[in-house]
Design a protein around this motif. Sequence first.
Motif, PDB file in Angstrom:
ATOM      1  N   GLU A 398     -15.706  -5.317  -0.645  1.00 10.10           N
ATOM      2  CA  GLU A 398     -14.497  -5.004   0.107  1.00 10.10           C
ATOM      3  C   GLU A 398     -14.023  -3.585  -0.194  1.00 10.10           C
ATOM      4  N   TYR A 399     -14.178  -3.173  -1.439  1.00 10.22           N
ATOM      5  CA  TYR A 399     -13.800  -1.805  -1.802  1.00 10.22           C
ATOM      6  C   TYR A 399     -14.611  -0.801  -0.993  1.00 10.22           C
ATOM      7  N   ASN A 402     -13.652  -0.783   2.733  1.00  8.84           N
ATOM      8  CA  ASN A 402     -12.450   0.013   2.985  1.00  8.84           C
ATOM      9  C   ASN A 402     -12.785   1.501   3.046  1.00  8.84           C
ATOM     10  N   TYR A 403     -13.725   1.924   2.193  1.00  5.94           N
ATOM     11  CA  TYR A 403     -14.118   3.332   2.202  1.00  5.94           C
ATOM     12  C   TYR A 403     -14.851   3.673   3.502  1.00  5.94           C
ATOM     13  N   ASP A 405     -14.554   2.136   6.354  1.00  5.81           N
ATOM     14  CA  ASP A 405     -13.555   2.110   7.431  1.00  5.81           C
ATOM     15  C   ASP A 405     -12.763   3.420   7.470  1.00  5.81           C
TER      16      ASP A 405
END
Length: 652
Positions: A398-399, A402-403, A405
């Motif tokens: 998920e980290y 997010n990057y 995205d």
Amino acid sequence: MSIPALLQRLFLVEMRRFFMVISLVIIIGALFQGFSLPYKKTFSLSPADEGSIVMLISNATFSNNLEPRPIIVYNAIANHTHSFDLDKEVEDENETKGADMDSDLSSDENEHSELTLKVDAIIGKSSMMEHDAGVDDTSLQVTAREVRHVNPEQAEKMDSMEGATALTVGGVQNGAVIMPVELPGIPAKNRENMDTESRISTSCFPANVTFANDVTSLAEIKPRNTVSITLNKKASRKSISTSNRQETHPTSISQMNSLLLQSFVSSHNVKPQWASACDRQLLSAKLKIQNAPNIRSSQGLHASAFRNVSMFKRSYELMERLLKVYVYKEGEKPIFHQSKMRGIYASEGWFMKHIEGNKKFLVKDPRKAHLFFLPFSPQMLRTVIFGQKLQSQKDLEEYLKNYVDLVARKYSFWNRTGGTDHFLVGCHDWASRITRKYMQNCIRVLCNANVAKGFKIGKDTTLPVTYIRSAENPLKDVGGKHPSERYTLAFFAGGMHGYLRPILVQFWENKESDMKIFGPMPRDIEGKRLYREYMKSSKYCICARGYEVHTPRIVEAILYECVPVIISDNYVPPFFEVLNWEAFSVFVQEKDIPNLRSILLSIPEEKYLEMQLRVKMVQQHFLWHKNPVKYDLFHMILHSVWHNRIFQMKNR
């Protein structure tokens, strides 16, 4: 009844009541203590009978009137029926290991109902217990009841387990591989007097582990989803039983060659939303490479070590002339834009430092870029995320999502190609897992290049594992003895990581005078010197996989001019796209460990000399320099990315 007798009887009744109350308090206290274990990590062994032995390591509670005696267990298969959100392995970087330089890496690329507990990687301190000789010899099973998180302080220790248990292999007894262990704090003379057959090896279980009866057999204990090698009563040096649920048929080096050719025909590339000038340049370069003029030799290159030296030379020249890379500025240190230059994962840091400081290939305008670099370190990502009490693979994925995205919102380049012209570099084992979902289209440069676990030959490329002790002098001790002075046939030394090395040592330690096969060597200055001397004076250096398929011994062997013997099914060696590995190394399947010596002796001396000469020829491609030079490791990694990007593009 007299008054004294009556008083005595009343006294006895009251005493019974008193002891009943005390017993009840003790029982309630024990139950309360059992339900309030720190961090909620509870494991239990399936009881073999009603008289189970129960030991809570953290609380030193024992049943069956057993005295607390250390038991050491190497690995355990854990069955679970619910999600397990603690990542199954935390590895030991251990930069001061000396001779034992493999990462304590253990990962699982497949979600499955069976979980392997890498017990030597969960906690930094060893809680060691020695096997009680009175229990029967049956297999060990562990059921994971509940695991929530690791204490951040413990997680910090996981990266610096300098006191990790040194393992050596003993013998085979009643179907179990019995592995004695060097016990820290116990004098050598006392260790020698301990009962060898009553010792089983591991580093440690986490605190709060509940054991049941019969904890001696390790015949079936293995990392999950990997080839299991079982020694039993009938085992001999001529046979080895291998079985696996998902890797039944290991991919041979010839099959990998076929996969590489197939990758050129069937492209992994996503059709771009619109064409660009950079795409046209790459397609033009592809045609020039395919039609490269034939050459027999070239200054600095040796044709026999390459698949096609003419195509490589042409490709490299075009890369130097054309390639432009854009490095995203987004992302904060230490996860992004921070280079770690020492240790077992140093390849991540060295490449990041060289690419971000490179004036030749770097471009400030992303519209002029052929490739886009995602400047994060999986090693630093893991360290920081653990510091924030986020430990699961999903957290890491998920980290990165997010990057991605963020990059996709701010720029148009990711969306144009679906990420196929983006690349990342990761030596940490988790890199292969945490990038396979949201970065699956990227060119992934990975140390953990396992073709059976999602590594795509022809798209992804292998990052060499280079153990760097000195960032100031990465070339220290490079070189080795002349072939005529190499009197040892084969050498290996290292920790008993994974399922394969204990078998290797079991078969060959102290069996033949020309086979120098050991467990871990001493970590002092003399031990490190001796390790290097063995490498430099051996004909063949055994590169046996650890918990995962890769090992720094491959690059070490090349640096010390020793012919690598790669024993790691499904491992794709570095620069596989261009180098002819069969010309300067030996591939031995894991099942053929019993035949290792005969395989090496069957190689004619003339062929060995040719391979050893080619090892010296390719050595330049595996060297880090403080300032990059032509054909060195930095340029070879970058070339593999360039090469794979070009050959994944379809001609119009």
